[in-house]
Design a protein around this motif. Sequence first.
Motif, PDB file in Angstrom:
ATOM      1  N   GLY A   1       0.791  -1.220   0.000  1.00  8.12           N
ATOM      2  CA  GLY A   1       0.000   0.000   0.000  1.00  8.12           C
ATOM      3  C   GLY A   1       0.818   1.263   0.000  1.00  8.12           C
ATOM      4  N   CYS A   2       2.050   1.202  -0.469  1.00  5.01           N
ATOM      5  CA  CYS A   2       2.901   2.388  -0.495  1.00  5.01           C
ATOM      6  C   CYS A   2       2.394   3.362  -1.540  1.00  5.01           C
ATOM      7  N   SER A   3       2.772   4.603  -1.397  1.00  6.56           N
ATOM      8  CA  SER A   3       2.331   5.637  -2.323  1.00  6.56           C
ATOM      9  C   SER A   3       3.524   6.385  -2.865  1.00  6.56           C
ATOM     10  N   THR A   4       3.438   6.778  -4.134  1.00  7.20           N
ATOM     11  CA  THR A   4       4.551   7.482  -4.758  1.00  7.20           C
ATOM     12  C   THR A   4       4.739   8.869  -4.185  1.00  7.20           C
ATOM     13  N   ASN A   5       3.727   9.440  -3.537  1.00  6.84           N
ATOM     14  CA  ASN A   5       3.914  10.762  -2.952  1.00  6.84           C
ATOM     15  C   ASN A   5       4.206  10.680  -1.466  1.00  6.84           C
ATOM     16  N   GLY A   6       4.546   9.475  -0.973  1.00  4.14           N
ATOM     17  CA  GLY A   6       5.002   9.331   0.397  1.00  4.14           C
ATOM     18  C   GLY A   6       3.912   9.104   1.415  1.00  4.14           C
ATOM     19  N   VAL A   7       2.669   8.937   1.011  1.00  2.00           N
ATOM     20  CA  VAL A   7       1.586   8.732   1.959  1.00  2.00           C
ATOM     21  C   VAL A   7       0.726   7.560   1.515  1.00  2.00           C
ATOM     22  N   THR A   8       0.246   6.776   2.473  1.00  2.00           N
ATOM     23  CA  THR A   8      -0.618   5.638   2.189  1.00  2.00           C
ATOM     24  C   THR A   8      -2.038   5.948   2.667  1.00  2.00           C
ATOM     25  N   ILE A   9      -2.975   5.129   2.247  1.00  2.00           N
ATOM     26  CA  ILE A   9      -4.346   5.287   2.711  1.00  2.00           C
ATOM     27  C   ILE A   9      -4.418   5.119   4.228  1.00  2.00           C
TER      28      ILE A   9
ATOM     29  N   GLY B   1     -12.950  14.483   4.787  1.00  2.00           N
ATOM     30  CA  GLY B   1     -12.957  13.152   4.199  1.00  2.00           C
ATOM     31  C   GLY B   1     -11.712  12.938   3.368  1.00  2.00           C
ATOM     32  N   ILE B   2     -11.484  11.693   2.988  1.00  2.00           N
ATOM     33  CA  ILE B   2     -10.276  11.328   2.243  1.00  2.00           C
ATOM     34  C   ILE B   2     -10.527  11.396   0.745  1.00  2.00           C
ATOM     35  N   ASP B   3      -9.653  12.110   0.043  1.00  2.00           N
ATOM     36  CA  ASP B   3      -9.638  12.125  -1.417  1.00  2.00           C
ATOM     37  C   ASP B   3      -8.610  11.086  -1.849  1.00  2.00           C
ATOM     38  N   THR B   4      -9.097   9.873  -2.183  1.00  2.00           N
ATOM     39  CA  THR B   4      -8.180   8.768  -2.484  1.00  2.00           C
ATOM     40  C   THR B   4      -7.393   8.994  -3.772  1.00  2.00           C
ATOM     41  N   GLU B   5      -7.973   9.737  -4.705  1.00  2.00           N
ATOM     42  CA  GLU B   5      -7.286   9.969  -5.986  1.00  2.00           C
ATOM     43  C   GLU B   5      -6.070  10.868  -5.802  1.00  2.00           C
ATOM     44  N   ASN B   6      -6.230  11.937  -5.016  1.00  2.00           N
ATOM     45  CA  ASN B   6      -5.132  12.888  -4.829  1.00  2.00           C
ATOM     46  C   ASN B   6      -4.342  12.644  -3.549  1.00  2.00           C
TER      47      ASN B   6
END
Length: 216
Positions: free
Chosen positions: A19-27, A54-59
């Motif tokens: 669940g890693c993210s390219t911008n350094g943050v995960t869900i 709320g969480i914007d999962t796309e951004n």
Amino acid sequence: MRKLLLFIMFSILCLNVLGCSTNGVTIEDLNRIQDKISEYFTDNNEYTNLVGYGIDTENKVVVVTLIDNSEKQQEWFKKNVINSKYIKFEQGGPYTTSKITLGDKAIEIKQKDNCDNEIDEYYDFNVGKVYLVCLDEVMLTDLDVTNPLSEYFSKTFQTFDDAIESLTENMNIKGLIKDGGTTIYQKNNLTIIRCNTIDGNKDVYIGSKLETNYCK
């Protein structure tokens, strides 16, 4: 070459499994930020400048909507609630706010002014979705704790049916549509339309004095 292949394999593993993210943050990181906000406003529910969050999962950000979205209010939020580069502030309002008592609960709706039947997807409960019509947020107070209605749906009951029935049981039935069983509930200026059509539409619409054609 071997190092390059190892890097590619790790990247795929990170994205698909960990669940890693390219911008350094995960869900999971965003959920922790959202939980921190929820915890603060559960203990400090007299704050009136918050529209919702709320969480914007796309951004990959947590969106916090404020009625007064000035730099001063943003700084107050960062200092008193949580400060994170993964929070995005948005402007809310103007609104007309109404509070409706439903048994031992109370719902506060923030109606968008000059709204032309604007429909926003609000919550996904697997077999259907909840939509807000000309509303920016719905807050529910239960046992003196105030949270967005979406949290009540996701955390209070085992099933969505139980959650929505706990609200509509304290409302008046204003209409039954011969499309399979769609029911329209109303109390004061709050309307909930619970679709139950022959073709399987289970969506729910929440707004103020809604029309009857949403489930088609």
